[in-house]
Design an enzyme around this catalytic site. Sequence first.
Site, mmCIF file in Angstrom:
data_model
loop_
_atom_site.group_PDB
_atom_site.id
_atom_site.type_symbol
_atom_site.label_atom_id
_atom_site.label_comp_id
_atom_site.label_asym_id
_atom_site.label_seq_id
_atom_site.Cartn_x
_atom_site.Cartn_y
_atom_site.Cartn_z
ATOM 1 C CB SER A 54 50.384 -89.651 3.384
ATOM 2 O OG SER A 54 49.311 -90.007 2.528
ATOM 3 C CG ASN A 106 37.540 -87.800 4.557
ATOM 4 O OD1 ASN A 106 38.678 -87.722 4.077
ATOM 5 N ND2 ASN A 106 36.738 -86.767 4.656
ATOM 6 C CB THR A 119 62.160 -103.657 48.672
ATOM 7 O OG1 THR A 119 62.948 -103.727 49.857
ATOM 8 C CG2 THR A 119 61.147 -104.797 48.685
ATOM 9 C CG HIS A 120 63.876 -99.493 48.916
ATOM 10 N ND1 HIS A 120 63.218 -98.297 48.866
ATOM 11 C CD2 HIS A 120 63.148 -100.287 49.751
ATOM 12 C CE1 HIS A 120 62.138 -98.341 49.646
ATOM 13 N NE2 HIS A 120 62.077 -99.550 50.187
ATOM 14 C CB SER A 160 84.482 -103.414 23.562
ATOM 15 O OG SER A 160 85.441 -102.381 23.427
ATOM 16 C CE LYS A 191 82.402 -103.667 28.662
ATOM 17 N NZ LYS A 191 82.529 -102.247 28.312
ATOM 18 C CG ASN A 249 79.564 -104.024 25.870
ATOM 19 O OD1 ASN A 249 79.932 -104.144 27.037
ATOM 20 N ND2 ASN A 249 80.274 -103.396 24.943
ATOM 21 C CD GLU A 282 73.742 -101.224 27.031
ATOM 22 O OE1 GLU A 282 74.269 -100.192 27.460
ATOM 23 O OE2 GLU A 282 74.341 -102.027 26.295
ATOM 24 C CE1 TYR A 294 41.528 -87.698 7.287
ATOM 25 C CE2 TYR A 294 41.318 -85.679 6.026
ATOM 26 C CZ TYR A 294 42.053 -86.775 6.392
ATOM 27 O OH TYR A 294 43.304 -86.968 5.878
ATOM 28 C CD GLN A 301 48.531 -87.243 4.614
ATOM 29 O OE1 GLN A 301 47.596 -87.401 3.838
ATOM 30 N NE2 GLN A 301 49.568 -86.472 4.337
ATOM 31 C CE LYS A 338 47.255 -93.030 6.889
ATOM 32 N NZ LYS A 338 46.999 -91.569 6.950
HETATM 33 N N1 ARG Z 1 46.040 -89.415 2.828
HETATM 34 C C1 ARG Z 1 44.897 -89.073 3.604
HETATM 35 C C2 ARG Z 1 45.122 -89.530 5.061
HETATM 36 O O1 ARG Z 1 45.975 -90.312 5.267
HETATM 37 C C3 ARG Z 1 43.686 -89.732 3.066
HETATM 38 C C4 ARG Z 1 42.420 -89.019 3.349
HETATM 39 C C5 ARG Z 1 42.379 -87.738 2.616
HETATM 40 N N2 ARG Z 1 41.119 -87.130 2.675
HETATM 41 C C6 ARG Z 1 40.932 -85.880 2.316
HETATM 42 N N3 ARG Z 1 39.727 -85.408 2.412
HETATM 43 N N4 ARG Z 1 41.891 -85.134 1.851
HETATM 44 O O2 ARG Z 1 44.454 -89.099 5.964
#
Ligand code: ARG
Length: 457
Positions: free
Chosen positions: A20, A107, A152-153, A274, A280, A282, A287, A314, A319, A322
């Site tokens: 990650s 964790n 409205t509308h 443009s 133009k 824009n 948008e 967990y 993971q 993120k």
């Molecule tokens: N890279 C992991 C995450 O973002 C960290 C936690 C990993 N824990 C594990 N028991 N493998 O969730």
Amino acid sequence: MWGGRFAAGPDAVMQAINASIDFDQRLWREDLAGSRAHCRMLADQAIISAADRDAILGGLDQIEAELEAGDFTFDPALEDIHMHVEARLREIIGPAAGRLHTARSRNDQVATDFKLWVRNAIDSIDGQLAAFQTALLAQAEAHLETIMPGFTHLQTAQPVTLAHHLMAYWEMARRDRGRFADARARLNECPLGAGALAGTSFAIDRAATAAALDFDKPTDNSLDSVSDRDFALEFLSAASICALHLSRLAEELVIFASQPFGFVTLSDRFSTGSSMMPQKRNPDAAELTRAKVGRILGAFQALSIVMKGLPLTYSKDCQEEKEPVFDATDSLSLAIAAMSGIMEDLKFRPEPLRAHAAAGFSTATDLADWLVQALGLPFRDAHHVTGAIVKLAEDKGCGLEDLSLAEMQSVHSDITQDVFTRLGVDNSVASRTSHGGTSPTNVAAQIKAAKAVMGLE
Ligand code: ARG
């Protein structure tokens, strides 16, 4: 990290799916903050020595400097930011680095880091929304008396003031900020010290680490602590609603800037040209703001589906939390910045706004209201009489206020000259003094109250 029982290293594909670091390196500041708090607590509880603490804190300072300067080496073989920091710490201070992970698991570490990151994101989005509201207030103050069509509308309905229209977006932003604040308040419990899932046998002080990281308290259930991602979902849901609001304003600006409307002119700073059509101008930023809601709402869906059905506690699925959050935060931040900039620069065109406000017999309701208030007609009858007068004006090709008294009386003989005090867009707008209504006196009071809430002036 777990080499003790493994004879062979991971397959390249295993490494690729597992790592990650490409995205979670964005957590480095939060990771260092969590590690510092944990390290100090371990020493205060006599779980590690003061000498080890000082060595660890010194090493973390050096890592911070390296990361800040951009000369920290990332290695995909070290799965995530947590392992990178620990591995580098070992290079810098030697075996004492291994003591930092006492009574901690990745964790509870990642849950803590990510909460801190989302909390910072909330604070920064809140500041951006305040700036957006300030831009709306400035335009509203400048356009207290500017009349525009209320729709409205998307059909011209009744005349309103431009200030009133803009303050509607101020209200949306106020509720958005409220939603982010609610999410922040619920988020603010510290998972650090939950360990892998079950807590720890070390005599740690979770209240101390929670306080050091500005959390209100430690979380109360270690199993929940490492598996909860509600805070990210709440953030994404508030972000989605906020983005949806911005998309509504963006859509209006796209429409209002188009030639058939011609209500606003976007500044050079927030327009594109443009390559083929030299005339133009824009509204690309509006948008794209309109489009961003797609990815932000998509992020909410993505994380909801990741979390759905996950058994306690967990799982590595977490993971995947993120990237959607990072992408949604970047998108929302950019969208708010764009809408603030557009709003600051925006030139409204009072003449077409006013002309369209008067179009389509938009003060017919005012005439009906007058018939009720001055002549005592039931509203349904007044509606009928008004319809006949509108028909008369339509046939003549003029506005209601351009009819003569005699013409009005041909429809209902009791009508008097007084009716003309209600017709015309200025009279109409000024008469709407009910709470929350569009009259300039009302809206001026709304603006004053809004400024007081925001601590302006
Ligand atoms: N890279 C992991 C995450 O973002 C960290 C936690 C990993 N824990 C594990 N028991 N493998 O969730």
